[in-house]
Design an enzyme around this catalytic site. Structure first.
Site, PDB file in Angstrom:
ATOM      1  N   GLY A  11      36.849  41.706 104.832  1.00 20.86           N
ATOM      2  CA  GLY A  11      35.915  40.754 104.425  1.00 20.86           C
ATOM      3  C   GLY A  11      34.532  41.104 104.619  1.00 20.86           C
ATOM      4  N   ALA A  12      34.208  42.173 104.451  1.00 24.64           N
ATOM      5  CA  ALA A  12      32.705  42.775 104.919  1.00 24.64           C
ATOM      6  C   ALA A  12      31.823  42.847 103.574  1.00 24.64           C
ATOM      7  CB  ALA A  12      32.794  43.916 105.594  1.00 24.64           C
ATOM      8  N   GLY A  15      28.674  37.512 102.873  1.00 33.27           N
ATOM      9  CA  GLY A  15      29.007  36.367 104.087  1.00 33.27           C
ATOM     10  C   GLY A  15      28.887  37.036 105.449  1.00 33.27           C
ATOM     11  N   ILE A  16      29.572  36.277 106.377  1.00 32.37           N
ATOM     12  CA  ILE A  16      29.593  36.811 107.882  1.00 32.37           C
ATOM     13  C   ILE A  16      30.112  38.151 108.059  1.00 32.37           C
ATOM     14  CG2 ILE A  16      29.804  34.517 108.577  1.00 32.37           C
ATOM     15  CD1 ILE A  16      32.593  34.790 109.382  1.00 32.37           C
ATOM     16  N   GLY A  17      30.909  38.746 107.286  1.00 33.94           N
ATOM     17  CA  GLY A  17      31.375  39.954 107.351  1.00 33.94           C
ATOM     18  C   GLY A  17      30.503  40.916 107.249  1.00 33.94           C
ATOM     19  N   SER A 133      39.322  28.749 112.115  1.00 36.49           N
ATOM     20  CA  SER A 133      38.443  27.581 111.440  1.00 36.49           C
ATOM     21  C   SER A 133      38.840  26.370 112.340  1.00 36.49           C
ATOM     22  CB  SER A 133      38.666  27.610 109.989  1.00 36.49           C
ATOM     23  OG  SER A 133      38.373  26.340 109.478  1.00 36.49           O
ATOM     24  N   TYR A 159      45.670  25.643 103.853  1.00 39.19           N
ATOM     25  CA  TYR A 159      44.629  26.257 104.624  1.00 39.19           C
ATOM     26  C   TYR A 159      44.550  26.008 105.959  1.00 39.19           C
ATOM     27  CZ  TYR A 159      39.925  27.363 106.174  1.00 39.19           C
ATOM     28  OH  TYR A 159      38.762  27.893 106.924  1.00 39.19           O
TER      29      TYR A 159
END
Length: 276
Positions: A11-12, A15-17, A133, A159
């Site tokens: 997930g890079a 966003g945060i990744g 989360s 989720y």
């Protein structure tokens, strides 16, 4: 001369990744970044000198291929940051026949981490970070119906359940792999204003409009606890711990410490993806 640390971040591509990749990159780091889009991943790789690899976690064959590509690139992994995921419509099922939140947020990283177990063990002090989360508190695990074939699949519940699974998986690693020198922690990064929720109409509406600035923190702020823990490394004190941003032992679903769920989820997940 100390060998470079190997860090793999999923997930890079944004966003945060992406923020975490840029923060952790350096001459002493062998960085591998993973995303769905080669085009979106390219700037991150260019900025960090990382090896970019692509995979769609909605297809488990691509996760298996990704694991093989990573294995060909590295002999050891010091940090595996399982950050890919989001909130998804529960229908239709994935190509593998699973509810999308269950597969993308849990089964895919479960499979990837297991296929990289020997590379993590070879580091003799590795850290697996799972992005969870606060939504875990709204989840509910039914080991007899993980794919919502009997229950109605409400998006928020599906989720939240997948994020609860991230914590249970973290504790499964802590229980099984500590003797291999592998430490694991789960992290709620905060409500980050990024592409999270892109496949959810209601969540996506918030994250795609100016309202996100009132309800969310920046990707840099969201990445901060992940970066802090990555720099801390394989510290036994954090093994099996769920962090609410920087605060250890954040508020959790009451199912999060149930040993029957920790073991049961691991066993069923291993059977579904075909790992020992």
């Amino acid at each position: 001369m100390t060998a470079p640390r190997t860090i793999v971040i999923t997930g890079a591509s944004d966003g945060i990744g992406a923020v975490a990749a840029r923060a952790l990159a350096g001459p002493d780091v062998n960085l591998v970044v993973v995303g769905r889009s080669a085009q979106k991943l390219a700037p991150v790789a260019a900025d960090t000198g990382a090896t970019p690899l692509t995979a769609d976690f909605a297809r488990l064959d691509e996760v298996r291929s990704l694991a093989q590509q990573i294995r060909e690139q590295v002999g050891t992994i010091d940090i595996l940051m399982n950050n890919a995921g989001g909130i998804f419509a529960p229908h239709p099922p994935t190509a593998d026949g699973h509810e999308p939140n269950f597969q993308i947020n849990h089964l895919a990283p479960f499979l990837l981490t297991n296929l990289l177990h020997d590379r993590l063990a070879a580091a003799k002090g590795a850290l697996v970070l799972n992005t969870s989360s606060i939504g875990n508190r709204f989840g509910h695990i039914d080991l007899d119906d993980l794919d919502y074939r009997r229950r109605r699949a409400l998006q928020a519940r599906a989720y939240g359940s997948s994020k609860l699974m991230n914590i249970l998986f973290t504790r499964g690693i802590a229980k099984r792999w500590a003797d291999d020198g592998i430490i694991s922690a789960a992290v709620h990064p905060g409500p980050v204003a990024s592409s999270f929720g892109r496949d959810s109409f209601f969540v996506g509406l918030l994250y795609r409009t100016p309202l996100r600035h009132f309800a969310a923190i920046t990707p840099a702020q969201g990445a901060a606890p992940l970066v802090e823990l990555a720099r801390r490394g394989a510290d036994p004190e954090i093994n099996g711990v769920y962090f609410d941003r920087h605060r250890a032992r954040g508020r959790e679903n009451r199912q999060a410490h149930d040993p029957k769920l920790i073991d049961g989820l691991w066993a069923i997940s291993a059977e579904l993806v075909g790992v020992g």
